[in-house]
Motif scaffolding. Sequence first.
Motif, PDB file in Angstrom:
ATOM      1  N   VAL A 408       0.827  -1.210   0.000  1.00  0.00           N
ATOM      2  CA  VAL A 408       0.000   0.000   0.000  1.00  0.00           C
ATOM      3  C   VAL A 408       0.861   1.260   0.000  1.00  0.00           C
ATOM      4  N   ILE A 409       1.925   1.252   0.801  1.00  0.00           N
ATOM      5  CA  ILE A 409       2.767   2.457   0.877  1.00  0.00           C
ATOM      6  C   ILE A 409       3.853   2.389  -0.205  1.00  0.00           C
ATOM      7  N   GLY A 410       4.391   1.208  -0.403  1.00  0.00           N
ATOM      8  CA  GLY A 410       5.499   1.052  -1.351  1.00  0.00           C
ATOM      9  C   GLY A 410       5.063   0.654  -2.751  1.00  0.00           C
ATOM     10  N   GLY A 411       3.765   0.747  -3.031  1.00  0.00           N
ATOM     11  CA  GLY A 411       3.293   0.480  -4.387  1.00  0.00           C
ATOM     12  C   GLY A 411       3.583  -0.936  -4.876  1.00  0.00           C
ATOM     13  N   GLY A 412       3.801  -1.854  -3.939  1.00  0.00           N
ATOM     14  CA  GLY A 412       4.020  -3.249  -4.313  1.00  0.00           C
ATOM     15  C   GLY A 412       5.403  -3.533  -4.876  1.00  0.00           C
ATOM     16  N   THR A 413       6.295  -2.542  -4.823  1.00  0.00           N
ATOM     17  CA  THR A 413       7.615  -2.763  -5.424  1.00  0.00           C
ATOM     18  C   THR A 413       8.792  -2.482  -4.484  1.00  0.00           C
TER      19      THR A 413
END
Length: 655
Positions: A408-413
Amino acid sequence: MTVNNIDNLLHETRRFPPSDEFAEQAVATRELYDAARADREGFWADQAKTLLHWHKPFTQTLDWSNPPFAKWFDDGELNVAYNCLDRHVEAGNGDRIALHWEGEPGDDKSFTYAELTAEVKKAANLLTALGVKQGDRVAIYLPLIPEAVIAMLAVARIGAVHSVVFGGFSAESLRSRIDDAEAVLVITADGGYRKGKAFPLKPTVDKALENDADGNPSTVKNVLVVERTKGDVDWQHGRDLWWHDEIAQVDAEHVAKPFPAENPLFILYTSGTTGKPKGILHTSGGYLTQVAYTHKNVFDLKPETDVYWSTADVGWITGHSYVVYGPLANGATEVIYEGTPDTPHPGRWWEIIQKYKVSILYAAPTAIRTFMKLGRQIPQQFDLSSLRLLGSVGEPINPEAWVWYRDVIGGGTTPVVDTWWQTETGAIMISAMPGVTTLKPGSAQVPVPGVSIDIVDERFRTTEPDQGGLLVVTQPWPSMLRGIWGDDERFVETYWSKFGPTTYFAGDGARYDKDGDIWLMGRVDDVMNVSGHRLSTAEIESSLVSHPMVAEAAVVGASDETTGQAVVAFVITRASQADAAAHEDAANVLRAHVAAQIGAIARPRQIFIVAELPKTRSGKIMRRLLRDVAEGREIGDTTTLADTMVMQTISKSMR
Ligand code: 6R9
């Protein structure tokens, strides 16, 4: 969807290898591990030489001839503040932003390295004008405003020793820290902002500096007051001085003098197993080496392009090592934020990340879990695409929170690095390296190159996979604590006696998994971890029994979904507290009493008024059983109790 997410996450087995893209640009590579393994001391000497400027180079790396008293880089000389400031300006980076400061009400201010250097030079001259000399202790009791960073660096610059006391601590806690360190100066503010309100600090300092119960004055000669909230303040003429008045009168130039590598840099008080907080002592060269090294490698720092934000307050070790010394030694651009995450709205952190294009975020699991509860729709309203690396510190991060943080915070990456360390270790000790390590949610994983860790049983044998044991550090490390202020005996006894004088006992339980990765399992002593802050059961118990109403008290850390652990107290009162209403009144009075004595962070979540406490035959309170009660579990083995009926009495009295 029919998939049970919670269940999936509890059995999280996904692994996250670094992407090729990340690995190719990463600061830390496998060679770092090879180099440290080949020659540990040589490795640290190289780090010290390449990361820092030495006015006088050292010729000796480590003196471990009198363990556990270590000396690192002992004949070298450096100036810590020069390393964090002037040298970046001299290298042509004076125009780079050092600090973006964001106040809670929305005011902000940025400082380039040249500007921050200029402020610290003036502050150093001011401290000298007030008579502060090398080795003197200065207490700092400030909100998270730029002056907090400036004050710490100014103290370091003149070779004095700071003792930062978190602004949430009470007058009594502040006074005991001032007394223990015999501080000559307090740097404070009229107040600061939290939760949308101005909270006063100066009255707490005034109260702390009154004569104590025996009529003894404090050791403090002056109080420097930063104007922040413009609230009313009482003034003691001759003692109290406005920061802005004084700083306007001093010389702007100040040449940083070198000090020995082992010159004390700061004392930071932390809770131990007894009631009295311990003044953890850190020194200069080794400390700065390891905080700079870990900040650069664990956070994959590119000082020219990254914007780094550690959400910690400077009142805690994370604020020392990864707000002030690590990032500034590395010439980073960083954000600091005065207030709470939900003021004036629950998306405040994400708004700050969007505003400053933060690329590296370092936060605590408690905060992540709180945001998880509020829901992903809040962060999703902001542009978080600048983030490329996330860090976690302070307590174990459960796999659910880890995965949520990344998704959610790291955009999945983004990689998530879970970093284990302590006030005592000074810098990160266990963490993945984001360009090297395949990440495993929930595990802190591996020692950083140069650090030697083991998990052992009571007989000092390395534990088998999945067997819980005790976490130890088996070789000295540059940022290790050098002592407990004024108490060498307690230093040796607390950390270096369980397995002999060369093995550091951390007080944490841990286990290896089958891959050899390390999983932290919480404290093995009577230290609690509430929202990533250390609290001692003994300290809160002694606060409770100091209240005339209380005959006896026992405190436990009960697991809590959001804060990790929560303070739960069991109290026997002196007078009869027959009915439920009286119990509730008493509990509220006592909760407020603890908050006033120690600070709001120590306020018990719950207080149970009970008729008896469970004790062993030798009179030890069995906290394990109380924890069962506090966590609503079936009560465990009671056979070692002196009175086996006591748990029934307790359960009954709580109904
Ligand atoms: C940096 C800091 C130290 C105690 C430590 C441990 C717990 C810290 C952790 C962690 C599991 C992590 N702790 N980081 N537990 N995983 N990544 O927090 O210092 O305030 O001195 O607390 O915090 O129990 O012993 P400090």
